[in-house]
Design a protein around this motif. Structure first.
Motif, mmCIF file in Angstrom:
data_model
loop_
_atom_site.group_PDB
_atom_site.id
_atom_site.type_symbol
_atom_site.label_atom_id
_atom_site.label_comp_id
_atom_site.label_asym_id
_atom_site.label_seq_id
_atom_site.Cartn_x
_atom_site.Cartn_y
_atom_site.Cartn_z
ATOM 1 N N TYR A 1 5.638 34.644 -13.709
ATOM 2 C CA TYR A 1 6.484 33.549 -13.273
ATOM 3 C C TYR A 1 7.258 33.003 -14.464
ATOM 4 O O TYR A 1 6.733 32.890 -15.565
ATOM 5 C CB TYR A 1 5.628 32.410 -12.702
ATOM 6 C CG TYR A 1 4.703 32.835 -11.589
ATOM 7 C CD1 TYR A 1 3.508 33.494 -11.860
ATOM 8 C CD2 TYR A 1 5.020 32.558 -10.260
ATOM 9 C CE1 TYR A 1 2.659 33.883 -10.836
ATOM 10 C CE2 TYR A 1 4.161 32.935 -9.237
ATOM 11 C CZ TYR A 1 2.998 33.597 -9.532
ATOM 12 O OH TYR A 1 2.160 33.975 -8.518
ATOM 13 N N TYR B 1 9.286 29.554 -15.553
ATOM 14 C CA TYR B 1 9.563 28.164 -15.247
ATOM 15 C C TYR B 1 10.424 27.567 -16.351
ATOM 16 O O TYR B 1 10.387 27.999 -17.501
ATOM 17 C CB TYR B 1 8.261 27.347 -15.168
ATOM 18 C CG TYR B 1 7.438 27.586 -13.935
ATOM 19 C CD1 TYR B 1 6.478 28.598 -13.900
ATOM 20 C CD2 TYR B 1 7.599 26.788 -12.813
ATOM 21 C CE1 TYR B 1 5.713 28.811 -12.766
ATOM 22 C CE2 TYR B 1 6.838 26.987 -11.675
ATOM 23 C CZ TYR B 1 5.901 28.000 -11.668
ATOM 24 O OH TYR B 1 5.148 28.198 -10.538
ATOM 25 N N LEU C 1 7.824 21.081 -14.095
ATOM 26 C CA LEU C 1 8.322 22.440 -14.213
ATOM 27 C C LEU C 1 9.179 22.805 -13.016
ATOM 28 O O LEU C 1 8.850 22.480 -11.883
ATOM 29 C CB LEU C 1 7.167 23.425 -14.308
ATOM 30 C CG LEU C 1 6.264 23.309 -15.522
ATOM 31 C CD1 LEU C 1 5.162 24.334 -15.441
ATOM 32 C CD2 LEU C 1 7.055 23.495 -16.786
ATOM 33 N N PHE D 1 10.559 25.920 -10.945
ATOM 34 C CA PHE D 1 10.341 27.342 -10.734
ATOM 35 C C PHE D 1 11.670 28.088 -10.808
ATOM 36 O O PHE D 1 12.647 27.705 -10.186
ATOM 37 C CB PHE D 1 9.686 27.553 -9.371
ATOM 38 C CG PHE D 1 9.614 28.981 -8.938
ATOM 39 C CD1 PHE D 1 10.455 29.467 -7.952
ATOM 40 C CD2 PHE D 1 8.698 29.841 -9.528
ATOM 41 C CE1 PHE D 1 10.382 30.781 -7.549
ATOM 42 C CE2 PHE D 1 8.623 31.158 -9.130
ATOM 43 C CZ PHE D 1 9.464 31.631 -8.137
ATOM 44 N N MET E 1 9.856 34.736 -9.769
ATOM 45 C CA MET E 1 8.559 35.392 -9.774
ATOM 46 C C MET E 1 8.768 36.894 -9.689
ATOM 47 O O MET E 1 9.566 37.372 -8.888
ATOM 48 C CB MET E 1 7.713 34.928 -8.587
ATOM 49 C CG MET E 1 6.379 35.616 -8.477
ATOM 50 S SD MET E 1 5.350 34.958 -7.158
ATOM 51 C CE MET E 1 6.261 35.476 -5.714
ATOM 52 N N LEU F 1 8.953 28.541 -19.857
ATOM 53 C CA LEU F 1 7.562 28.969 -19.867
ATOM 54 C C LEU F 1 7.390 30.184 -18.974
ATOM 55 O O LEU F 1 7.884 30.213 -17.850
ATOM 56 C CB LEU F 1 6.649 27.857 -19.341
ATOM 57 C CG LEU F 1 6.382 26.692 -20.284
ATOM 58 C CD1 LEU F 1 5.867 25.505 -19.504
ATOM 59 C CD2 LEU F 1 5.340 27.083 -21.321
ATOM 60 N N ALA G 1 -6.041 32.732 -6.893
ATOM 61 C CA ALA G 1 -6.070 31.288 -6.655
ATOM 62 C C ALA G 1 -4.980 30.589 -7.442
ATOM 63 O O ALA G 1 -5.153 29.460 -7.867
ATOM 64 C CB ALA G 1 -7.437 30.711 -7.017
ATOM 65 N N ASN G 2 -3.857 31.280 -7.630
ATOM 66 C CA ASN G 2 -2.758 30.713 -8.404
ATOM 67 C C ASN G 2 -3.271 30.178 -9.729
ATOM 68 O O ASN G 2 -2.798 29.174 -10.231
ATOM 69 C CB ASN G 2 -2.065 29.595 -7.624
ATOM 70 C CG ASN G 2 -0.553 29.653 -7.787
ATOM 71 O OD1 ASN G 2 -0.052 29.973 -8.860
ATOM 72 N ND2 ASN G 2 0.151 29.364 -6.739
ATOM 73 N N ASN G 3 -4.281 30.856 -10.242
ATOM 74 C CA ASN G 3 -4.869 30.443 -11.504
ATOM 75 C C ASN G 3 -3.986 30.944 -12.625
ATOM 76 O O ASN G 3 -4.266 31.949 -13.266
ATOM 77 C CB ASN G 3 -6.278 31.011 -11.620
ATOM 78 C CG ASN G 3 -7.018 30.409 -12.790
ATOM 79 O OD1 ASN G 3 -6.435 29.799 -13.659
ATOM 80 N ND2 ASN G 3 -8.327 30.602 -12.804
ATOM 81 N N LEU G 4 -2.909 30.237 -12.814
ATOM 82 C CA LEU G 4 -1.930 30.674 -13.789
ATOM 83 C C LEU G 4 -2.353 30.329 -15.196
ATOM 84 O O LEU G 4 -2.955 29.293 -15.443
ATOM 85 C CB LEU G 4 -0.580 30.016 -13.500
ATOM 86 C CG LEU G 4 0.047 30.297 -12.142
ATOM 87 C CD1 LEU G 4 1.346 29.523 -12.012
ATOM 88 C CD2 LEU G 4 0.286 31.771 -11.953
ATOM 89 N N PHE H 1 -0.392 30.194 -19.019
ATOM 90 C CA PHE H 1 0.972 30.121 -19.489
ATOM 91 C C PHE H 1 1.102 30.469 -20.956
ATOM 92 O O PHE H 1 0.165 30.310 -21.737
ATOM 93 C CB PHE H 1 1.529 28.698 -19.291
ATOM 94 C CG PHE H 1 1.760 28.330 -17.851
ATOM 95 C CD1 PHE H 1 0.725 27.862 -17.076
ATOM 96 C CD2 PHE H 1 3.021 28.455 -17.303
ATOM 97 C CE1 PHE H 1 0.939 27.514 -15.754
ATOM 98 C CE2 PHE H 1 3.252 28.102 -15.979
ATOM 99 C CZ PHE H 1 2.206 27.640 -15.202
ATOM 100 N N GLY H 2 2.299 30.902 -21.312
ATOM 101 C CA GLY H 2 2.644 31.038 -22.718
ATOM 102 C C GLY H 2 2.897 29.662 -23.302
ATOM 103 O O GLY H 2 2.878 28.654 -22.583
#
Lengths: 112, 112
Positions: free
Chosen positions: A33, A35, A43, A45, A48, A88, A97-100, A102-103
């Motif tokens: 993703y 953002y 954020l 979006f 994706m 990002l 679980a959309n357990n993102l 991130f950088g």
């Protein structure tokens, strides 16, 4: 643990110039993703990517995911001051679980 | 259309005081809800997520807790704040675990 390396950490460009932001993982990504965050705000979006080799564009922003699904790039054509902000990349963990995760982000400044 | 509201936008709290950040989503039912924290130089980190009322999953051990008393309400709490709790907190929602998340405006918390 999975990590995303984003480069560069900051970028200053003249208005009208093209630029690219990279996002790299040591492991295969299940979803990537992009953002954009304006300072002190939430954020927004952008795009994706899920399939290897996938490419998406929105207005002057193009994002690509490589065939191995380990690297993504965000390219902005003819940058404008409105493009300034923090970009990002985020990716799904295997557990879903959309357990993102991130950088650390790339701070983009566009000089008029 | 769906909207997400997060408040307050900024908060300054003394060490040891309680915390309650609220997030509500409108225009959808049974969303997945998330609390993220952005610490300087560390990118975004998922703190909690919820797939339904009363269902909370914690991703990292910490001084915070989350609750979902209603379908579209997600609350981040602490009984006693620590200095290390300072940061930028973002609430987000998504349709499912596999779709992109939409973020609130964020809360900048400063613990003094």
């Amino acid at each position: 643990s999975q990590e995303l390396e984003q480069s560069p950490q900051s970028l200053i460009v003249q208005e009208g110039k093209n630029l690219t932001i990279n996002c790299t993982s040591s492991k295969t990504l299940y979803g990537l993703y992009w953002y954009k965050q304006k300072y002190g705000e939430g954020l927004i979006f952008l795009m994706m990517l899920q399939k290897g080799g996938e490419e998406k564009s929105h207005e002057k922003i193009t994002a690509k995911l490589d065939e191995k699904k380990q690297q993504s790039s965000l390219h902005i054509t003819a940058s404008q001051p409105s493009h300034a902000g923090i970009y990002l990349c985020g990716a799904d963990r295997e557990t879903g679980a959309n357990n993102l995760f991130f950088g650390t982000g790339t701070r983009l400044t566009v000089i008029p | 259309s769906q909207t997400i509201h997060q408040w307050p936008a900024t908060l300054v709290q003394p060490v040891g005081s309680p915390l309650s950040l609220e997030c509500t989503v409108e225009g959808t039912s049974n969303p997945n809800l998330y609390w993220y924290r952005q610490a300087a130089g560390r990118g975004l980190q998922l703190l909690f997520y919820s797939v339904g009322i009363g269902q909370i999953s914690s991703e990292v051990p910490q001084n915070l807790s989350a609750s979902r008393p209603q379908d579209r309400q997600f609350i981040l709490s602490s009984k006693k704040l620590l200095l290390s709790d300072s940061g930028f907190y973002l609430c987000a929602w998504s349709w499912t675990q596999d779709t992109e998340a939409f973020f609130g405006q964020g809360t900048r918390l400063t613990v003094v």
